[in-house]
Write a protein that holds these residues in place. Structure first.
Motif, PDB file in Angstrom:
ATOM      1  N   ARG A   1       0.941  -1.187   0.000  1.00 41.72           N
ATOM      2  CA  ARG A   1      -0.208   0.027   0.205  1.00 41.72           C
ATOM      3  C   ARG A   1       0.831   1.056  -0.190  1.00 41.72           C
ATOM      4  NH1 ARG A   1      -3.977  -2.203   4.973  1.00 41.72           N
ATOM      5  NH2 ARG A   1      -5.202  -3.551   3.524  1.00 41.72           N
ATOM      6  N   LEU A   2       2.113   1.338   0.734  1.00 44.19           N
ATOM      7  CA  LEU A   2       2.652   2.577   0.770  1.00 44.19           C
ATOM      8  C   LEU A   2       3.335   3.015  -0.215  1.00 44.19           C
ATOM      9  CD1 LEU A   2       3.930   4.566   2.909  1.00 44.19           C
ATOM     10  CD2 LEU A   2       5.931   2.968   3.019  1.00 44.19           C
ATOM     11  N   PRO A   3       3.816   2.184  -1.342  1.00 46.32           N
ATOM     12  CA  PRO A   3       4.490   2.742  -2.578  1.00 46.32           C
ATOM     13  C   PRO A   3       3.262   3.247  -3.392  1.00 46.32           C
ATOM     14  CG  PRO A   3       5.397   0.617  -2.184  1.00 46.32           C
ATOM     15  CD  PRO A   3       4.455   0.621  -1.217  1.00 46.32           C
ATOM     16  N   ILE A   4       2.080   2.602  -3.158  1.00 50.95           N
ATOM     17  CA  ILE A   4       0.812   3.347  -4.155  1.00 50.95           C
ATOM     18  C   ILE A   4       0.298   4.593  -3.480  1.00 50.95           C
ATOM     19  CG2 ILE A   4      -1.738   2.789  -4.461  1.00 50.95           C
ATOM     20  CD1 ILE A   4      -0.984  -0.151  -4.600  1.00 50.95           C
ATOM     21  N   LEU A   5       0.262   4.686  -2.089  1.00 52.68           N
ATOM     22  CA  LEU A   5      -0.010   5.929  -1.556  1.00 52.68           C
ATOM     23  C   LEU A   5       0.979   6.840  -1.695  1.00 52.68           C
ATOM     24  CD1 LEU A   5      -1.867   7.287   0.646  1.00 52.68           C
ATOM     25  CD2 LEU A   5      -0.243   6.684   2.370  1.00 52.68           C
ATOM     26  N   ILE A   6       2.264   6.681  -1.918  1.00 54.98           N
ATOM     27  CA  ILE A   6       3.297   7.702  -1.921  1.00 54.98           C
ATOM     28  C   ILE A   6       3.276   8.061  -3.584  1.00 54.98           C
ATOM     29  CG2 ILE A   6       5.800   7.942  -2.542  1.00 54.98           C
ATOM     30  CD1 ILE A   6       6.328   5.951  -0.182  1.00 54.98           C
ATOM     31  N   THR A   7       2.856   7.144  -4.364  1.00 57.51           N
ATOM     32  CA  THR A   7       2.606   7.470  -5.825  1.00 57.51           C
ATOM     33  C   THR A   7       1.698   8.493  -6.137  1.00 57.51           C
ATOM     34  OG1 THR A   7       3.446   5.284  -6.439  1.00 57.51           O
ATOM     35  CG2 THR A   7       2.026   6.484  -8.149  1.00 57.51           C
ATOM     36  N   LEU A   8       0.296   8.017  -5.270  1.00 61.24           N
ATOM     37  CA  LEU A   8      -0.899   8.894  -5.438  1.00 61.24           C
ATOM     38  C   LEU A   8      -0.305  10.559  -4.865  1.00 61.24           C
ATOM     39  CD1 LEU A   8      -3.379   6.680  -4.277  1.00 61.24           C
ATOM     40  CD2 LEU A   8      -3.350   7.189  -6.716  1.00 61.24           C
ATOM     41  N   VAL A   9       0.230  10.366  -3.575  1.00 62.61           N
ATOM     42  CA  VAL A   9       0.530  11.676  -3.147  1.00 62.61           C
ATOM     43  C   VAL A   9       1.323  12.723  -3.717  1.00 62.61           C
ATOM     44  CG1 VAL A   9       1.882  12.666  -1.247  1.00 62.61           C
ATOM     45  CG2 VAL A   9       0.066  10.819  -0.914  1.00 62.61           C
ATOM     46  N   ILE A  10       2.294  12.159  -4.514  1.00 64.87           N
ATOM     47  CA  ILE A  10       3.394  12.978  -5.547  1.00 64.87           C
ATOM     48  C   ILE A  10       2.642  13.431  -6.626  1.00 64.87           C
ATOM     49  CG2 ILE A  10       5.142  12.795  -7.083  1.00 64.87           C
ATOM     50  CD1 ILE A  10       6.474  10.626  -5.245  1.00 64.87           C
ATOM     51  N   GLY A  11       1.745  12.763  -7.487  1.00 66.08           N
ATOM     52  CA  GLY A  11       0.991  13.110  -8.527  1.00 66.08           C
ATOM     53  C   GLY A  11       0.003  14.126  -8.064  1.00 66.08           C
ATOM     54  N   ALA A  12      -0.604  13.974  -7.049  1.00 63.38           N
ATOM     55  CA  ALA A  12      -1.598  15.091  -6.429  1.00 63.38           C
ATOM     56  C   ALA A  12      -1.101  16.143  -6.242  1.00 63.38           C
ATOM     57  CB  ALA A  12      -2.553  14.313  -5.463  1.00 63.38           C
ATOM     58  N   PHE A  13      -0.128  16.035  -5.328  1.00 64.62           N
ATOM     59  CA  PHE A  13       0.697  17.418  -4.900  1.00 64.62           C
ATOM     60  C   PHE A  13       0.826  18.400  -6.178  1.00 64.62           C
ATOM     61  CE2 PHE A  13       4.440  19.891  -3.934  1.00 64.62           C
ATOM     62  CZ  PHE A  13       4.013  20.445  -2.564  1.00 64.62           C
ATOM     63  N   PHE A  14       1.490  17.726  -7.212  1.00 63.29           N
ATOM     64  CA  PHE A  14       1.888  18.747  -8.276  1.00 63.29           C
ATOM     65  C   PHE A  14       0.910  19.253  -9.070  1.00 63.29           C
ATOM     66  CE2 PHE A  14       6.133  17.163  -7.030  1.00 63.29           C
ATOM     67  CZ  PHE A  14       6.554  18.196  -6.812  1.00 63.29           C
ATOM     68  N   SER A  15      -0.291  18.333  -9.178  1.00 66.55           N
ATOM     69  CA  SER A  15      -1.450  18.672  -9.714  1.00 66.55           C
ATOM     70  C   SER A  15      -2.182  19.841  -9.008  1.00 66.55           C
ATOM     71  CB  SER A  15      -2.188  17.522  -9.715  1.00 66.55           C
ATOM     72  OG  SER A  15      -1.651  16.359 -10.518  1.00 66.55           O
ATOM     73  N   ILE A  16      -2.334  19.607  -7.651  1.00 70.03           N
ATOM     74  CA  ILE A  16      -3.143  20.854  -6.984  1.00 70.03           C
ATOM     75  C   ILE A  16      -2.301  21.968  -6.809  1.00 70.03           C
ATOM     76  CG2 ILE A  16      -4.299  20.926  -4.652  1.00 70.03           C
ATOM     77  CD1 ILE A  16      -4.902  18.225  -4.686  1.00 70.03           C
ATOM     78  N   LEU A  17      -1.025  21.905  -6.645  1.00 68.50           N
ATOM     79  CA  LEU A  17      -0.051  22.921  -6.518  1.00 68.50           C
ATOM     80  C   LEU A  17      -0.338  23.889  -7.562  1.00 68.50           C
ATOM     81  CD1 LEU A  17       2.504  24.109  -5.164  1.00 68.50           C
ATOM     82  CD2 LEU A  17       3.816  22.959  -6.735  1.00 68.50           C
ATOM     83  N   ASN A  18      -0.665  23.527  -8.778  1.00 65.60           N
ATOM     84  CA  ASN A  18      -0.689  24.383  -9.907  1.00 65.60           C
ATOM     85  C   ASN A  18      -2.140  25.380 -10.003  1.00 65.60           C
ATOM     86  OD1 ASN A  18       0.971  24.264 -12.513  1.00 65.60           O
ATOM     87  ND2 ASN A  18       1.408  22.652 -11.328  1.00 65.60           N
ATOM     88  N   GLU A  19      -2.949  24.765  -8.744  1.00 63.19           N
ATOM     89  CA  GLU A  19      -4.132  25.878  -8.775  1.00 63.19           C
ATOM     90  C   GLU A  19      -3.675  27.152  -8.377  1.00 63.19           C
ATOM     91  OE1 GLU A  19      -7.556  23.877  -6.933  1.00 63.19           O
ATOM     92  OE2 GLU A  19      -7.565  22.382  -7.834  1.00 63.19           O
ATOM     93  N   THR A  20      -2.753  27.321  -7.686  1.00 61.29           N
ATOM     94  CA  THR A  20      -2.359  28.518  -7.037  1.00 61.29           C
ATOM     95  C   THR A  20      -0.885  28.849  -7.304  1.00 61.29           C
ATOM     96  OG1 THR A  20      -1.638  27.220  -4.956  1.00 61.29           O
ATOM     97  CG2 THR A  20      -3.853  28.309  -4.926  1.00 61.29           C
ATOM     98  N   LEU A  21      -0.176  28.088  -8.137  1.00 61.19           N
ATOM     99  CA  LEU A  21       1.245  28.619  -8.387  1.00 61.19           C
ATOM    100  C   LEU A  21       1.232  29.769  -9.311  1.00 61.19           C
ATOM    101  CD1 LEU A  21       4.320  27.478  -7.807  1.00 61.19           C
ATOM    102  CD2 LEU A  21       4.077  26.294 -10.021  1.00 61.19           C
ATOM    103  N   LEU A  22       0.420  29.689 -10.271  1.00 61.34           N
ATOM    104  CA  LEU A  22       0.223  30.776 -11.436  1.00 61.34           C
ATOM    105  C   LEU A  22      -0.073  31.932 -10.832  1.00 61.34           C
ATOM    106  CD1 LEU A  22       1.631  30.804 -14.184  1.00 61.34           C
ATOM    107  CD2 LEU A  22      -0.791  30.241 -15.027  1.00 61.34           C
TER     108      LEU A  22
END
Length: 483
Positions: free
Chosen positions: A20-41
């Motif tokens: 489960r941990l590698p799957i959770l880390i994968t999801l967290v990394i992808g989601a972090f940079f996706s959501i970051l872009n909502e306010t980054l610009l």
């Protein structure tokens, strides 16, 4: 133990061998940079107006279009997760996001940059429901709090540090580096997913109701676009009220269609679960307050206290970091203690901090504002993920994709509504203050008017927080009919 519980227990037993941990880390990394872009610009808008030679009203579409596409796509994702595997959905979402990021980085003009942002939003819109649905499938109810807390870290922390990170990058680099620096991490997320991400959902390929897809697109898209446009200052222009009317009618038809359909793309029967319904309303109120505060504070800091964008971002950073740190902790506390011991005190703290924000003025120190913002983010961390996890826990397994899609959609829509609503209150308060000013030529009149408008907005926010407390009193620990 009934048949449903046995089936659910068997499924979680089958998933015990899945790492489960590698799957959770994968999801967290992808989601972090996706959501970051909502306010980054957002903080780069001024530079973009100069570099691309467009007006500020035009540049705002880079933000509005992102929210619009995500708001349209999330409801449809409840259908897509039943047509494609976990790997296909996640990797597809991140490939789209990576492609959009690259297009933005090399964009020679505004139109190309806008297309890149839309492609990015397509990836984000697919990403969020897949992430939450995977967590629901992968973890049994008694262990979901900690996992959802990790997701909460991403959802709250990423947009909070966006302005600060953007300001830091723009201090020495041009705006394109906002995308150049994100692109490698997006690609790494795809590679990690290709190696570690396993298929945990079942592909059933239900019938596609195209009329529901069209009504959903027009309904949610019209409402998000209408409120986002109203946030620019005027509710009386046709593009605001006409899109809201068309969106509202389409949404009502969409709801009717889902209730009579045998295979709805968004199964609204999830609302028959009392804790899910209660959590949904509670989260809408909290999200409206949160998004509006994240919009009001930077305006007050930059236009009222005359801080730079980077300095304003730094003011908001400690609260964002604190919230990210607390989300996993509140998730674990939820697993042990249930939702009430977190959600009720959280709403009380939210009421207090909203009142504190009504007391700020042009003499308020940076330290005080940091403290108030930190207190607010503590309250949010105590409410958001515990309430959301508790609501989803009451749903049967067949409604997981629909429950996550409903919550993600309504959070996106409530965020847009909250920003527009509170900005309008602020603008109205500013106009009233200026109209009644004893000295219309006073040097700091605009700042004082802004302060008055911000006070009005936070007073309304405090009323919302009181309503949230009343709802929190009815929250009970949910038990899932895992079927």
């Amino acid at each position: 133990m009934n048949t449903a519980d046995s089936a659910a227990g068997q499924q979680y037993k089958e998933l015990e061998n899945v790492k489960r941990l590698p799957i959770l880390i994968t999801l967290v990394i992808g989601a972090f940079f996706s959501i970051l872009n909502e306010t980054l610009l957002n903080i780069a808008f001024y530079d973009l107006t100069i570099d691309l030679n467009v007006s500020y009203t035009t540049i705002q579409w880079l933000s509005t279009s992102y929210m619009l596409v995500v708001g349209i796509l999330i409801p449809i994702s409840a259908l897509l997760v039943q047509w494609f595997t976990t790997r296909q959905m996640f990797i597809g979402a991140m490939v789209l996001f990576s492609a959009g990021t690259l297009v933005c980085a090399v964009a020679p003009e505004f139109t190309v940059l806008l297309i890149g942002r839309i492609i990015q939003a397509l990836g984000t819109g697919l990403m969020l429901p897949v992430m939450m649905n995977t967590i629901l499938i992968l973890y049994p109810p008694e262990k979901r709090g900690a996992a959802m807390g990790s997701i909460g870290l991403v959802i709250m922390f990423a947009p909070a540090i966006g302005p600060t990170l953007s300001g830091l990058i723009l201090e020495s680099l041009e705006w394109r580096w906002l995308f150049y620096l994100v692109f490698p991490f997006a690609v790494i997320s795809v590679i990690i997913a290709a190696i570690y991400l396993k298929n945990v959902s079942q592909v059933t390929k239900p019938k596609v109701d195209m009329l529901s897809v069209i009504l959903s697109t027009i309904g949610f898209g019209g409402i998000v676009y209408g409120f986002s446009s109203a946030g620019e200052g005027d509710w009386t222009v046709p593009k605001v009220y006409l899109t809201l009317i068309i969106g509202g009618i389409s949404l009502l038809l969409f709801i009717w269609r889902q209730l009579v359909s045998r295979t709805p793309i968004l199964n609204l029967r999830a609302f028959l679960s009392p804790m899910f319904s209660l959590s949904t309303v509670l989260l809408i109120i909290v999200m409206m307050s949160l998004f509006s505060t994240l919009m009001l504070l930077p305006i007050f800091l930059q236009q009222g206290l005359l801080m730079t964008a980077f300095a304003a971002g730094l003011i908001l950073l400690p609260g964002g970091v604190l919230n990210g740190f607390l989300s996993p902790i509140t998730g674990k506390l939820f697993d042990k203690l249930g939702p009430r011991v977190l959600v009720i005190p959280g709403t009380i703290i939210l009421i207090v901090v909203m009142w504190l924000f009504t007391q700020i003025n042009l003499e308020t120190s940076s330290g005080t504002l940091i403290l108030y913002h930190c207190i607010m983010m503590v309250a949010i961390s105590m409410i958001m993920m515990p309430a959301q996890t508790n609501g989803l826990n009451q749903l049967p397994k067949t409604l997981y994709p629909h429950g996550t899609a409903i919550l993600n959609t309504l959070q996106q829509v409530s965020g847009a509504i909250g920003v527009a609503f509170f900005i309008s209150i602020m603008s109205s308060g500013m106009k009233s203050y200026m109209a009644g000013a004893a000295d219309p030529t006073a040097e700091n009149l605009a700042s004082l008017a802004l302060n008055a408008g911000v006070h009005n907005s936070f007073r309304v926010g405090m009323i919302f927080a009181i309503v949230a407390l009343v709802l929190a009193l009815f929250v009970k620990k949910a038990k899932a009919p895992e079927a």
